[in-house]
Design an enzyme around this catalytic site. Structure first.
Site, PDB file in Angstrom:
ATOM      1  N   HIS A 166     -22.078-123.858-101.919  1.00 21.04           N
ATOM      2  CA  HIS A 166     -21.083-123.621-101.172  1.00 21.04           C
ATOM      3  C   HIS A 166     -20.935-124.099 -99.649  1.00 21.04           C
ATOM      4  O   HIS A 166     -21.932-124.507 -99.005  1.00 21.04           O
ATOM      5  CB  HIS A 166     -21.000-121.818-100.945  1.00 21.04           C
ATOM      6  CG  HIS A 166     -22.031-121.230-100.105  1.00 21.04           C
ATOM      7  ND1 HIS A 166     -23.100-121.119-100.705  1.00 21.04           N
ATOM      8  CD2 HIS A 166     -22.010-121.287 -98.723  1.00 21.04           C
ATOM      9  CE1 HIS A 166     -23.977-120.543 -99.757  1.00 21.04           C
ATOM     10  NE2 HIS A 166     -23.234-120.628 -98.505  1.00 21.04           N
ATOM     11  N   THR A 175     -25.944-125.780 -98.341  1.00 19.44           N
ATOM     12  CA  THR A 175     -27.399-125.372 -98.222  1.00 19.44           C
ATOM     13  C   THR A 175     -27.855-125.843 -99.528  1.00 19.44           C
ATOM     14  O   THR A 175     -27.130-125.599-100.816  1.00 19.44           O
ATOM     15  CB  THR A 175     -27.672-124.018 -97.929  1.00 19.44           C
ATOM     16  OG1 THR A 175     -27.137-123.475 -96.702  1.00 19.44           O
ATOM     17  CG2 THR A 175     -29.065-123.569 -98.217  1.00 19.44           C
ATOM     18  N   HIS A 194     -21.604-127.704 -93.787  1.00 19.84           N
ATOM     19  CA  HIS A 194     -22.625-128.151 -94.691  1.00 19.84           C
ATOM     20  C   HIS A 194     -22.787-127.413 -95.896  1.00 19.84           C
ATOM     21  O   HIS A 194     -22.095-126.489 -96.057  1.00 19.84           O
ATOM     22  CB  HIS A 194     -24.048-128.248 -93.919  1.00 19.84           C
ATOM     23  CG  HIS A 194     -24.374-126.811 -93.709  1.00 19.84           C
ATOM     24  ND1 HIS A 194     -24.199-126.071 -92.475  1.00 19.84           N
ATOM     25  CD2 HIS A 194     -25.166-125.993 -94.298  1.00 19.84           C
ATOM     26  CE1 HIS A 194     -24.339-124.734 -92.735  1.00 19.84           C
ATOM     27  NE2 HIS A 194     -25.264-124.793 -93.636  1.00 19.84           N
ATOM     28  N   THR A 236     -19.493-122.795 -95.872  1.00 25.02           N
ATOM     29  CA  THR A 236     -18.664-121.896 -95.145  1.00 25.02           C
ATOM     30  C   THR A 236     -17.754-122.324 -94.219  1.00 25.02           C
ATOM     31  O   THR A 236     -17.682-123.002 -93.516  1.00 25.02           O
ATOM     32  CB  THR A 236     -19.972-121.233 -94.213  1.00 25.02           C
ATOM     33  OG1 THR A 236     -21.170-120.760 -94.752  1.00 25.02           O
ATOM     34  CG2 THR A 236     -19.177-119.882 -93.316  1.00 25.02           C
TER      35      THR A 236
END
Length: 624
Positions: A581, A505, A503, A583
């Protein structure tokens, strides 16, 4: 008693004669030669220079037209009404007639008596039927209104149409006429009231300069036929002509010479006896030295008299070292902008007061003239970036509501044509049914998102549905997780973040906020709430945080603006700065990040997920 006389050395000098009766200049006087209607018409129709001087400023004043300060729907109605009335063309025509000595626009109101005053406040929708343009010579004006307290002071008490079939003698009240005047005429001994009202044709002051330039050009054209000439020498010519039959002999001799030149491309001459008394034939050429400069000087005088730059008037490039002509062009366009404000705007205000009411629009709207300066692609791109940066600054400041700012930016982009078709796409976007006002913008169940099993967010955070102030975590799940994981594996990552946990954020706010005030996402989402980040751009793979995370950093103005919108609405962001970003992995100790090629493909994100923050959250096992 002796008389003492004082002599002043200056404009008057008795020693040199300057300024005295022997100075020719003191006898120079200006004479007023009125340019009549026939001369105006003849000049405009026969002289290209005279026509350009009249037409060019008129067309430049209406070339870019104007920008209305209203929303897109109202602007569309106004522009439709302008097109119906051919307003832009009519105004241009009226300005041309004004520069030729006077023009007027008649406001044709349906069902009204034209001889009565126009009650603008009573104009009904659709009542402005047409507008018509007249020259001063198509109208007869009444007596001058000399009462300073009268609204018509300085103008006539009526106009009368004199040149329309079946309408001869129709009187028109001045409130229904919009006057476009020529050059200002000072009321004096030699001026008639009618001339002072309409103004002078431009040719009255510029006519001499135009005639001199046209005369110089015509004289030069006549000399071209005499560019070369022959000089013939015949010994004893005068003696031969004095004898009987001498004329015939001379003509016969010249005919023979011309015939020889034509047939044999040679000239046969009598060489005389031993070179004595020989005939001669010499071809000479006219010297044009200084002639082009002289003609250019006349044209420069015309340019100065007409207040139009030489390069603009003749369509030539600037001459001289490092000359670009930008200064002259900017000065000219500044003068056009001044004419728009001081001469054209008052007339447009009168027309708009009637036109807007007839279009069913309140006449409280206002407009600015569109910029006259023509920009290149680089300059336009720089200006667009400056506008975007300015909008961002105002948005960040919180001084302007984000919805209002977005609407203004959309109108700006639509009006200047930056993105063709944007207006229609915005209408489609606005037509999407918004959620009911009493429903919180919260996704209560990931199954309601319509996502694939691997793209559903991992239920590591508690999903809630009420609107009580509480900490807030907002993210968008990565829809093309399989493609992203395949890239990570190819780059050497043995384990990756699980597909259902990939995902981006958007917000991490420990400060309790009213979730209802966060609004709904309008920054780049499609009809389903999804957001695509286009391929390419700045992308970096590097460690982030203290939990061993390795992330793909990327840029997205839509995500950044959405984050800033939430912060402005009361949320906090409990990190140093926001950086979008995804992860990749929490276990990448054996990967040489310097050799990793960042993911360049499209990033497809699903709709926003609103959840509460879980304080003790820890990363789970990765996907092998």
């Amino acid at each position: 008693m002796s008389m003492v006389r004082s002599f002043f050395d200056g404009l008057t000098n008795v020693l040199s004669g300057a300024g005295t009766s022997v100075d020719k200049r003191v006898h120079a006087r200006y004479g007023l030669n009125i340019v009549d209607q026939h001369q105006v018409e003849a000049s405009y129709r026969t002289s290209w220079l005279a026509r350009k001087i009249v037409d060019m400023p008129a067309h430049d004043m209406t070339r870019e037209w104007r920008d209305w300060k209203a929303d897109g729907e109202l602007i569309g109605k106004i522009e439709a009404e302008e097109k119906r009335l051919c307003l832009r063309e009519r105004v241009t025509q009226a300005i041309v007639l004004g520069r030729l000595g006077g023009g007027a626009i008649y406001l044709g109101i349906k069902g009204d008596d034209p001889s009565q005053p126009l009650a603008v406040e009573h104009i009904r929708p659709g009542q402005l039927s047409y507008i018509a343009v007249f020259s001063r010579w198509q109208l007869t004006i009444g007596q001058e209104v000399s009462d300073p307290e009268d609204a018509l002071f300085g103008g006539p008490d009526y106009f009368q149409i004199t040149s329309i079939a079946n309408k001869v003698g129709v009187r028109i009240h001045p409130s229904r006429m919009v006057i476009f005047k020529g050059a200002h005429v000072m009321r004096g001994i030699g001026s008639q009231w009618e001339d002072a009202f309409w103004g002078d044709p431009i040719y009255q002051a510029v006519g001499d300069a135009i005639r001199n330039a046209d005369s110089a050009q015509n004289s030069f054209a006549s000399l071209i036929d005499e560019a070369t000439y022959d000089v013939i020498g015949i010994p004893g010519l005068m003696e031969r002509l004095s004898q009987p039959g001498g004329d015939a002999q001379l003509s016969k001799r010249l005919d023979a010479a011309r015939q020889g030149k034509s047939n044999h491309r040679a000239i046969i001459l009598d060489s005389g006896e031993g070179g004595k008394d020989a005939e001669t034939w010499v071809t000479r050429q006219v010297t044009w030295a200084g002639m082009p400069e002289l003609m250019a000087a006349f044209l420069q005088t015309v340019a100065g008299a007409s207040d139009i730059p030489y390069t603009r008037l003749l369509g030539t490039s600037a001459t001289g070292m490092s000359a670009t002509g930008e200064g002259d062009k900017n000065d000219y366009l500044s003068s056009i902008a001044t004419k728009q404000e001081t001469m054209l705007r008052p007339n447009m205000v009168r027309i708009d007061a009637v036109m807007l009411r007839s279009a069913g629009i309140k006449d409280e709207l206002w407009f600015d003239w569109s910029p006259l300066f023509e920009m290149g692609e680089k300059e336009r791109a720089a200006l667009d970036k400056l506008k975007a940066d300015t909008a961002k600054v105002w948005g960040d400041s919180g001084l302007v509501p984000i919805d209002a700012l977005a609407k203004g930016a959309q109108n700006l982009l639509t009006e200047d044509g930056t993105y063709p078709g944007l207006d229609e796409e915005l209408k489609k976007a606005e037509a999407i049914v918004a959620p009911d006002a009493d429903v919180a913008p919260v996704v209560a169940n990931p199954d309601d998102l319509g996502l694939t099993s691997e793209a559903k967010p991992k239920p590591l955070l508690k999903i809630v549905g009420d609107a009580a102030p509480r900490p807030l975590y907002v993210n968008r799940p990565l829809l093309n997780a399989a493609e992203f994981i395949a890239w990570a594996k190819a780059q050497g990552f043995k384990t990756t973040t699980p597909a259902d946990d990939l995902h981006v954020t958007i917000l991490y706010s420990k400060t309790p906020v009213d979730w209802m005030k966060m609004g709904t996402d309008g920054w780049g989402s499609d009809a389903k709430g999804n957001l695509d980040v286009a391929p390419g751009g700045a992308r970096i793979v590097e460690p982030l945080g203290d939990k061993g995370a390795v992330v793909l950093l990327f840029t997205s103005s839509s995500l950044s603006w959405r984050h800033e919108e939430m912060v402005r609405n009361g949320a906090s962001h409990d990190f140093d700065e926001y950086q979008s970003h995804v992860t990749i992995s929490y276990d990448a100790s054996d990967v040489d990040l310097s050799k990793v090629e960042p993911y360049r493909g499209v990033l497809k994100f699903g709709p926003e997920v609103f959840t509460e923050i879980v304080e003790d959250w820890k990363p789970t096992g990765g996907e092998a």
